[in-house]
Structure formats: structure tokens, C-alpha cells
Design a protein around this motif. Structure first.
Motif: not given
Length: 441
Positions: A235-241, A354-364
Motif C-alpha cells: 500500500r503506497s501513499t502519495i499526496l498532491a499540493v 523551500p518554495e514548497m512551504r507556500n503550498l498547502s496539501i490539497a489531497n492524499s
């Protein structure tokens, strides 16, 4: 939460007969039916739920040659061209782009491994560039770190998992084939020892050729037919920002995390190889066969819980062809994501970029990746069961090489010269493998 997915309509009526029936509406099954339909074969594609709703929409979207096993490399190369062709053939965009894949590393031994693969790949006509520190730092400047080196594969790319396979499924219907969603295949019928039909929940289709491309469900289906197909899933887990960082590379893998730009401008984040091993009856049955693989991957695998048992895709129970089957009870494998891994993946991505800190988790979301003991898919007719072709165990590589696999299966069925040598993928290899006789036909 389900992965994003383009909705398509099904064909109106189930045919009474077909030249070939493909079971499974993931990338391999869809491309198989697509190439059969384009050759004038009367083909019906059966999907118990929605086309591409399982692993074919839950992956990174990478279509790569880089670091492929030698046995899969030619198929990967052919698949890249087929990914390009399908947009022209259908007039629809799968969002496939040869954006290039970038890998960065601080590990000298890893860089040496990539360099050795680069030298091997040249013999197969594949271009990959090793990056020294200066070029790696330039290409990876978004990380704000210094790197010892990296590798860049310019002809590799990505496609959109949320729409690519459904787009190709529409191409099946445009070419004269039929697509039947929410129509589970319960089993097959035999006459004089060979395939003569497929029993579905909506009726029987007479046919002499069946392709089992059911992904994580393939082994339990084969068990109903009386032969063992060693298959295990993790079972693999990924997410989208969310969108908001257009300057980041389109596809980048570092030591701790990988990112892929999505069609909406957001990014998919994942940790390569990290997964949960959920015990199931099938896992226990084939435990001995998979011990070498799991021993090699013990650092990235964690013991899961009863999620796999509840999903029912790895059952050893026999079912009746005139009653509801496990596939109808669970139309779409939608396991719970590992939320601890979601948090870890996001944390790693923010440190890496570091720029990823400005993006929120949208889905997983999570999905089950099916594997064979040697990590190479099985593609071919089952010995002792004429007309039954197995195409499963793609070991996390199915999305990228799905077009080539589907083309190969269509070649086998229609008697055309195979697009790649099928010998590497023959089912019989699992009978005589180094871990002992594991298949009984």
C-alpha cells in the motif's frame, strides 16, 4: 480520499460475442483493447468499477527509461513513442510531455550506479546525462543546496494519471471496441480445454481469447481457475499540493522525496519505495516467494494492518459464477492513506524545496502496487489454458510501460511481429525461478 479522475461514459450494451475480451480497465488493459480495436478486432473491455480508478490514477505519472531493468528498457523506450502517438491518433491530450526527469544526489555510490546504468543504456540507444556538481547545482537551484552530482534523462517524461487512461479508453470506442464499466468479470468458460467465454455479472460473452489485466486482483482471479500466480501488493501513499510554484522542475527526485508537476499546476509528492505491507491470505500464501524482495526492501517497507484483508483483493476463497463476487463488493480499491507518511512526505518536500512551504496539501490517497517475486511483469498465454493471456505484476512500472505492454499483447493475439521480445515476460519463468517452483498450471 480518491485520486482525481476523468469520468467517461460506458458503451451501451454488452455484446453477446467478441473476438477478444480484456478484463481490467487500468493502463495495461485499456491499451491492449485500444490496439486491438485499431486493428479491427472486435474487443470488449470489462471494468468492475471505473476505468483507471485504481493504481492507474494513483501513481506519479512518470514515463521513464532511466534506471529501468534491462528486461523492461526496450518496452519503456517503445512506450514513450506510443504515448506521443496516442494524442495524434485520438485527437485528445493525455498531457504526456517529454519534460525530462532530474535526479540529484550526495551519495557517491549512487552516482556510480547511475553512471554504470548510463553506460549500459547507451548500448540500447538511450540518452542519459550524468551531471557534475556545477550542473547539478544549476539544475537543482530551487533546492538551495549543494549537490555532488545527478542525472538527467531528457527524453523521459510524464503523463497525467487523472486523464491519460480514460482518454485512451474513449479511443477504444472510437475505433469500434466497447468499454463496460461497473461490469465485473466473474470467471471464464471452457470448451475442450480452451477458453470459450467470459461470465460477467451482466451476462456471458462468447470469445476465444481473454486477457486478464486486473492488476492487484489478478492472482485471486487466477486462483479461481486452478493455478497459482505469485503476486503480492504493498500500500503506497502519495499526496498532491496546490498550484503556486511554477518555477519548480517538472519532475525531480532527491534523496528523500520526489515531486511531479500536475496538469493543474500543483505537484504530486511521494517517497520512493516507501509503503505499508498489509498482511492478507494471499500474502501469507506467497510469503516464501517474496522473502528475497522484501528482505532487500526492508528499510522502506513497514508492516501495515488489516486494511488489505478488508479490501478483499487478495482472497483465497472460491466464489460462485452466479453470485456476487469480491470485485462487486469492492468496485474500486480505495485504501486509507498512511497519514503519518503524508506528514513526513510534506515535511521532506518543504526541506528539499523551500518554495514548497507556500503550498498547502490539497489531497492524499493510497493505492495497491502489485508485484511479482522478480519485479518484472507476467505477459503471455498460460500454459495448459489456451486462449487465456495473463498481463499483471507490473511492480509499480505499469503506467509508464503500459502502452508497450498493451501493444505487445495485441501483437500476440493478432499474430503480428512483437513490438518487443516477449521472452522476458513469459509466465513459465515463475515455475523454474531461483526461489523454486511456485506456479502450478
Amino acid at each position: 480520499m480518491p485520486a482525481p479522475l476523468l469520468h467517461i461514459e460506458s458503451s451501451a450494451d454488452l455484446p453477446r460475442e467478441a473476438d477478444a475480451v480484456v478484463i481490467g480497465g487500468g493502463v495495461v488493459g485499456v491499451f491492449t483493447a485500444y490496439y486491438l480495436a485499431r486493428r479491427g478486432v472486435r474487443v470488449a473491455l470489462l471494468e468492475k468499477g471505473r476505468v483507471a480508478a485504481e493504481q492507474s490514477s494513483r501513481n506519479w505519472g512518470w514515463c521513464r527509461q532511466q534506471n529501468r531493468d534491462a528486461r523492461e528498457l526496450t518496452m519503456a523506450t517503445k512506450s514513450l513513442q506510443l504515448w506521443e502517438n496516442v494524442a495524434r491518433e485520438t485527437g485528445k491530450d493525455t498531457n504526456f510531455r517529454r519534460c525530462g526527469l532530474l535526479y540529484l544526489s550526495q551519495d557517491e555510490s549512487q552516482l556510480a550506479t547511475w553512471e554504470a546504468w548510463r553506460d549500459f543504456a547507451r548500448t540500447a540507444g538511450v540518452t542519459t546525462f550524468m551531471l557534475g556538481a556545477d550542473e547539478a547545482n544549476e539544475r537543482g537551484k530551487a533546492t538551495g543546496r549543494q549537490w555532488k552530482g545527478g542525472v538527467f534523462s531528457p527524453t523521459d517524461g510524464t503523463a497525467d494519471p487523472s486523464r491519460a487512461v480514460p482518454v485512451v479508453a474513449r479511443g477504444i470506442m472510437a475505433a469500434g471496441g466497447s468499454v463496460h464499466q461497473f461490469c465485473a468479470a466473474r470467471g471464464i468458460e471452457l470448451s475442450a480445454g480452451r477458453v470459450c467465454g467470459v461470465v460477467t455479472e451482466k451476462g456471458t460473452i462468447a470469445t476465444k481469447t481473454v486477457v486478464m489485466a486486473g492488476g492487484a486482483w489478478a492472482s485471486s482471479f487466477c486462483n479461481q481457475l486452478g493455478f497459482k500466480f505469485p503476486q503480492a501488493t504493498v500500500r503506497s501513499t502519495i499526496l498532491a499540493v496546490s498550484p503556486g510554484a511554477p518555477e519548480l522542475p517538472a519532475a525531480l527526485a532527491g534523496p528523500d522525496v520526489a515531486i511531479t508537476r500536475r496538469a493543474n499546476g500543483g505537484y504530486t509528492l511521494a517517497i520512493a519505495g516507501r509503503a505499508r505491507l498489509d498482511p492478507t491470505p494471499q500474502q501469507l500464501r506467497f510469503a516464501r516467494d517474496f522473502l528475497p524482495m522484501f528482505a532487500r526492501r526492508w528499510r522502506s517497507l513497514s508492516l501495515g494492518g488489516l486494511e488489505g484483508w478488508r479490501q478483499g483483493h487478495e482472497t483465497l476463497r472460491k466464489w460462485s459464477l452466479d453470485d456476487v463476487t469480491p470485485m462487486e463488493r469492492n468496485r474500486i480499491l480505495d485504501p486509507r492513506p498512511d497519514m503519518a507518511q503524508v506528514r513526513l512526505t510534506y515535511e521532506r518536500a518543504c526541506k528539499f524545496l523551500p518554495e514548497m512551504r507556500n503550498l498547502s496539501i490539497a489531497n492524499s490517497w493510497a493505492g495497491y502496487i502489485d508485484s511479482t517475486p522478480d519485479g518484472i511483469p507476467v505477459i503471455g498465454e498460460i500454459e495448459g489454458l489456451p486462449g487465456f493471456i495473463l498481463a499483471a505484476g507490473f511492480s509499480g512500472h505499469g503506467f509508464g510501460i503500459g502502452p508497450g505492454a498493451g501493444h505487445l499483447i495485441a501483437d500476440i493475439i493478432t499474430g503480428m511481429p512483437p513490438i518487443v521480445d516477449p521472452a522476458h515476460f513469459r509466465p513459465e519463468r515463475l515455475q523454474t525461478a531461483a526461489w523454486g517452483k511456485v506456479a502450478e498450471f
